[in-house]
Design an enzyme around this catalytic site. Structure first.
Site, PDB file in Angstrom:
ATOM      1  N   HIS A 207       0.877  -1.181   0.000  1.00 46.76           N
ATOM      2  CA  HIS A 207       0.000   0.000   0.000  1.00 46.76           C
ATOM      3  C   HIS A 207       0.910   1.224   0.000  1.00 46.76           C
ATOM      4  O   HIS A 207       1.456   1.609   1.034  1.00 46.76           O
ATOM      5  CB  HIS A 207      -0.888  -0.029   1.255  1.00 46.76           C
ATOM      6  CG  HIS A 207      -1.804   1.143   1.386  1.00 46.76           C
ATOM      7  ND1 HIS A 207      -3.179   1.004   1.418  1.00 46.76           N
ATOM      8  CD2 HIS A 207      -1.572   2.464   1.528  1.00 46.76           C
ATOM      9  CE1 HIS A 207      -3.734   2.202   1.556  1.00 46.76           C
ATOM     10  NE2 HIS A 207      -2.772   3.102   1.638  1.00 46.76           N
ATOM     11  N   CYS A 240      -3.706  11.324   4.033  1.00 45.97           N
ATOM     12  CA  CYS A 240      -3.806  10.861   5.418  1.00 45.97           C
ATOM     13  C   CYS A 240      -4.051  12.069   6.310  1.00 45.97           C
ATOM     14  O   CYS A 240      -3.193  12.964   6.385  1.00 45.97           O
ATOM     15  CB  CYS A 240      -2.538  10.130   5.859  1.00 45.97           C
ATOM     16  SG  CYS A 240      -2.636   9.559   7.571  1.00 45.97           S
TER      17      CYS A 240
END
Length: 302
Positions: A207, A240
């Site tokens: 990822h 994020c």
């Protein structure tokens, strides 16, 4: 060097991608995105999360989305569950897999979920136990496996420590995540090698965020180790909220183009995938964050 001949991709755009958007995205648009992704051939889609709407208001419509998607045979629909309450809510919508998440960085764990790494595992243990008892698969997302916005570089030993804790509570497979996109090929390989001390190759996925333009290079480095499961986000959605400056996940379009160019099968129709990216990007009022999508769209326009 023997590379995998086939790769399975989990598109995390509907969850990991959209949760970072400040602009509210209606449930029908999220459902439309999931529909387009599965029509393009995605066999795994991370749909939503069952977190408090106080913290992630974008995911407040989780029940509505999960109950509205037209499920397709052979497609695995996963959801994020941060605690037992989240699992109990998710269980009502019959996901195929739940995702629990931990960090290889103590500082990031505290910032993200307000507890230490060890405490997070204690919190997740009953969630994993309940899900597996119900016949639902469990994946563990391992954040900050090569770098942290607060601690800097992360040693492989910290990754192995986290992987071991997840294995001990019954997590079945894990994501090696470069959450802030600072990884380079050898650092990513070291993180994967550390994870291999506890999980088999078939149980590991990559990822990678593309903050420094290294996501595809890191994917190749993982392929060289035999990893054949990867996560990406249609149109390069995401980021994020707890990692300032981190850009989106590697775009699924760019990843698929590279893999197909290496004669690695994905089962994904690139043109339909580009259309899915255009669909959500049009709603958000911007162009897809994908060089491949941009090039193909320009080619279509003549």
């Amino acid at each position: 060097m023997q590379l995998p001949t086939r790769v399975k991709i989990i598109d995390v755009g509907p969850r990991d991608g959209l949760q970072n958007e400040k602009q509210p995205v209606p449930a029908e648009v999220k459902v439309g995105l999931v529909q387009r992704l599965q029509d393009a051939g995605l066999a795994e889609i991370e749909v939503t999360s069952y977190v408090s709407p106080k913290w992630v208001p974008q995911m407040a419509d989780n029940h509505e989305v999960m109950q509205a998607i037209a499920r397709k045979a052979g497609v695995r629909y996963s959801v994020l569950t941060p605690n037992l309450k989240g699992w109990e809510a998710a269980a009502q919508d019959a996901p195929d897999e739940i995702v629990v998440f931990g960090a290889a960085s103590e500082a990031f764990s505290q910032k993200n979920i307000n507890c230490s790494i060890a405490e997070s595992i204690v919190r997740f243990a009953p969630v994993v136990e309940a899900a597996r008892a119900a016949g639902v698969a469990v994946r563990g997302a391992m954040s900050c496996t090569v770098g942290c916005p607060y601690e800097g570089e992360i040693a492989p030993e910290r990754v192995a420590y986290l992987a071991g804790l997840m294995k001990d509570i019954g997590v079945q497979r894990v994501d090696v995540a470069d959450t802030i996109g600072v990884g380079t090929p050898r650092k990513v390989q070291r993180a994967i090698e550390a994870t291999l001390k506890h999980f088999a190759l078939d149980e590991i996925s990559g990822h990678f965020h593309d903050t420094y333009g290294q996501a595809l290079a890191n994917t190749l480095a993982a392929l060289q180790l035999g990893v054949w499961n990867f996560q990406s986000s249609v149109a390069g959605l995401g980021g994020c909220p707890y990692a300032k400056g981190a850009t989106g996940n590697v775009s699924t379009e760019d990843l698929v183009f590279m893999l197909h160019g290496m004669d690695i099968e994905t089962g994904i129709d690139l043109d339909r995938l580009v259309d899915a990216g255009v669909f959500i990007s049009d709603f958000l009022g911007r162009k897809p964050n994908s060089r491949v999508a941009t090039a193909l769209l320009n080619k279509r326009a003549g």
